[in-house]
Design a protein around this motif. Structure first.
Motif, PDB file in Angstrom:
ATOM      1  N   LYS A  43       0.853  -1.196   0.000  1.00 24.04           N
ATOM      2  CA  LYS A  43       0.000   0.000   0.000  1.00 24.04           C
ATOM      3  C   LYS A  43       0.885   1.241   0.000  1.00 24.04           C
ATOM      4  O   LYS A  43       1.855   1.326   0.748  1.00 24.04           O
ATOM      5  CB  LYS A  43      -0.903   0.008   1.230  1.00 24.04           C
ATOM      6  N   ASN A  44       0.533   2.184  -0.844  1.00 23.03           N
ATOM      7  CA  ASN A  44       1.259   3.451  -0.940  1.00 23.03           C
ATOM      8  C   ASN A  44       0.680   4.469   0.042  1.00 23.03           C
ATOM      9  O   ASN A  44      -0.452   4.322   0.516  1.00 23.03           O
ATOM     10  CB  ASN A  44       1.158   3.994  -2.370  1.00 23.03           C
ATOM     11  N   THR A  48      -3.278   4.059  -2.620  1.00 24.75           N
ATOM     12  CA  THR A  48      -3.299   3.144  -3.758  1.00 24.75           C
ATOM     13  C   THR A  48      -2.341   1.981  -3.483  1.00 24.75           C
ATOM     14  O   THR A  48      -1.624   1.981  -2.479  1.00 24.75           O
ATOM     15  CB  THR A  48      -2.905   3.852  -5.071  1.00 24.75           C
ATOM     16  N   TYR A  49      -2.306   1.025  -4.391  1.00 26.67           N
ATOM     17  CA  TYR A  49      -1.502  -0.179  -4.199  1.00 26.67           C
ATOM     18  C   TYR A  49      -0.541  -0.365  -5.371  1.00 26.67           C
ATOM     19  O   TYR A  49      -0.828   0.027  -6.496  1.00 26.67           O
ATOM     20  CB  TYR A  49      -2.409  -1.407  -4.065  1.00 26.67           C
ATOM     21  N   THR A  50       0.601  -0.987  -5.072  1.00 23.46           N
ATOM     22  CA  THR A  50       1.627  -1.294  -6.075  1.00 23.46           C
ATOM     23  C   THR A  50       1.902  -2.789  -6.027  1.00 23.46           C
ATOM     24  O   THR A  50       1.971  -3.370  -4.946  1.00 23.46           O
ATOM     25  CB  THR A  50       2.919  -0.514  -5.786  1.00 23.46           C
ATOM     26  N   GLN A  52       4.742  -5.488  -7.326  1.00 22.67           N
ATOM     27  CA  GLN A  52       6.099  -5.577  -7.855  1.00 22.67           C
ATOM     28  C   GLN A  52       6.600  -7.010  -7.769  1.00 22.67           C
ATOM     29  O   GLN A  52       6.414  -7.687  -6.762  1.00 22.67           O
ATOM     30  CB  GLN A  52       7.036  -4.661  -7.086  1.00 22.67           C
ATOM     31  N   VAL A  86       8.002  -3.439 -11.631  1.00 25.47           N
ATOM     32  CA  VAL A  86       6.707  -3.015 -11.104  1.00 25.47           C
ATOM     33  C   VAL A  86       5.659  -3.351 -12.155  1.00 25.47           C
ATOM     34  O   VAL A  86       5.734  -2.871 -13.290  1.00 25.47           O
ATOM     35  CB  VAL A  86       6.700  -1.511 -10.766  1.00 25.47           C
ATOM     36  N   VAL A  88       2.121  -3.182 -11.466  1.00 22.15           N
ATOM     37  CA  VAL A  88       0.956  -2.316 -11.285  1.00 22.15           C
ATOM     38  C   VAL A  88       1.344  -1.198 -10.328  1.00 22.15           C
ATOM     39  O   VAL A  88       1.956  -1.447  -9.302  1.00 22.15           O
ATOM     40  CB  VAL A  88      -0.245  -3.090 -10.689  1.00 22.15           C
ATOM     41  N   ASN A  89       0.963   0.020 -10.676  1.00 15.86           N
ATOM     42  CA  ASN A  89       1.181   1.160  -9.791  1.00 15.86           C
ATOM     43  C   ASN A  89      -0.094   2.002  -9.792  1.00 15.86           C
ATOM     44  O   ASN A  89      -0.701   2.199 -10.838  1.00 15.86           O
ATOM     45  CB  ASN A  89       2.372   1.988 -10.250  1.00 15.86           C
ATOM     46  N   GLY A  90      -0.512   2.452  -8.626  1.00 12.71           N
ATOM     47  CA  GLY A  90      -1.694   3.302  -8.542  1.00 12.71           C
ATOM     48  C   GLY A  90      -3.007   2.546  -8.569  1.00 12.71           C
ATOM     49  O   GLY A  90      -4.043   3.101  -8.926  1.00 12.71           O
ATOM     50  N   THR A 103      -6.272   1.570 -13.100  1.00 13.43           N
ATOM     51  CA  THR A 103      -4.913   1.732 -13.602  1.00 13.43           C
ATOM     52  C   THR A 103      -4.629   0.637 -14.621  1.00 13.43           C
ATOM     53  O   THR A 103      -5.536  -0.040 -15.084  1.00 13.43           O
ATOM     54  CB  THR A 103      -3.884   1.716 -12.439  1.00 13.43           C
ATOM     55  N   LYS A 113       1.093  -2.350 -21.561  1.00 14.82           N
ATOM     56  CA  LYS A 113       0.255  -2.094 -20.396  1.00 14.82           C
ATOM     57  C   LYS A 113      -1.199  -2.157 -20.840  1.00 14.82           C
ATOM     58  O   LYS A 113      -1.548  -1.641 -21.903  1.00 14.82           O
ATOM     59  CB  LYS A 113       0.543  -0.712 -19.802  1.00 14.82           C
TER      60      LYS A 113
END
Length: 146
Positions: A43-44, A48-50, A52, A86, A88-90, A103, A113
């Motif tokens: 979790k950012n 949001t979530y990333t 990796q 990475v 997925v970001n956001g 995203t 993507k």
């Protein structure tokens, strides 16, 4: 409890885990076309979530060095080790749908993507649906139990 009762309870269990935005946090294994990897979702600070990669089977190239993300459309990321990409970001939680999305997910094998939506089928099986131009692909990430 009968098998039928257990099977009928599974959607309720999956729905319950989909109700908690942070239930996506954790480590997962995946096998896409015989290519095995492990992914960590965090979790950012902005909520949001990333996702990796932290392990890839056969991460070393023929030269004995770690393979790189050579197909990344962002040339500045083509030197990233394949086990640090990475994906997925956001990623955002959608409370009304009880799913995660908003995203794109990156496919390092193709260097593209695509839009992504994720939802648990069971507490340990995350279904990710990637779509581009109306064409979809479904992936499954299996939670790694500690």
């Amino acid at each position: 409890m009968t098998i039928a009762a257990v099977l009928m309870a599974l959607p309720a269990v999956a729905q319950n885990i989909n109700s908690n935005p942070d239930s996506i946090i954790g480590e997962y294994s995946t096998d896409r076309g015989g290519k095995k990897s492990k992914v960590r979702v965090t979790k950012n600070a902005n909520g949001t979530y990333t996702a990796q990669v932290f392990w890839v089977e056969n991460a070393l190239g023929a030269d004995g060095n770690k393979r790189k993300d050579v197909k990344n459309p962002d040339k500045s990321l083509r030197n990233v080790d394949i086990d640090k990409v990475v994906l997925v970001n956001g990623l955002k939680y959608n409370a009304s749908d009880k799913s995660w999305g908003g995203t794109k997910i990156y496919d390092p094998s193709k260097g593209i993507k695509v839009n992504v939506e994720a939802q648990f089928e069971t507490p340990d099986k995350l279904r990710l649906e990637g779509t581009v131009l109306g064409i979809g692909v479904t992936l499954y990430w299996n939670r790694i139990k500690e």
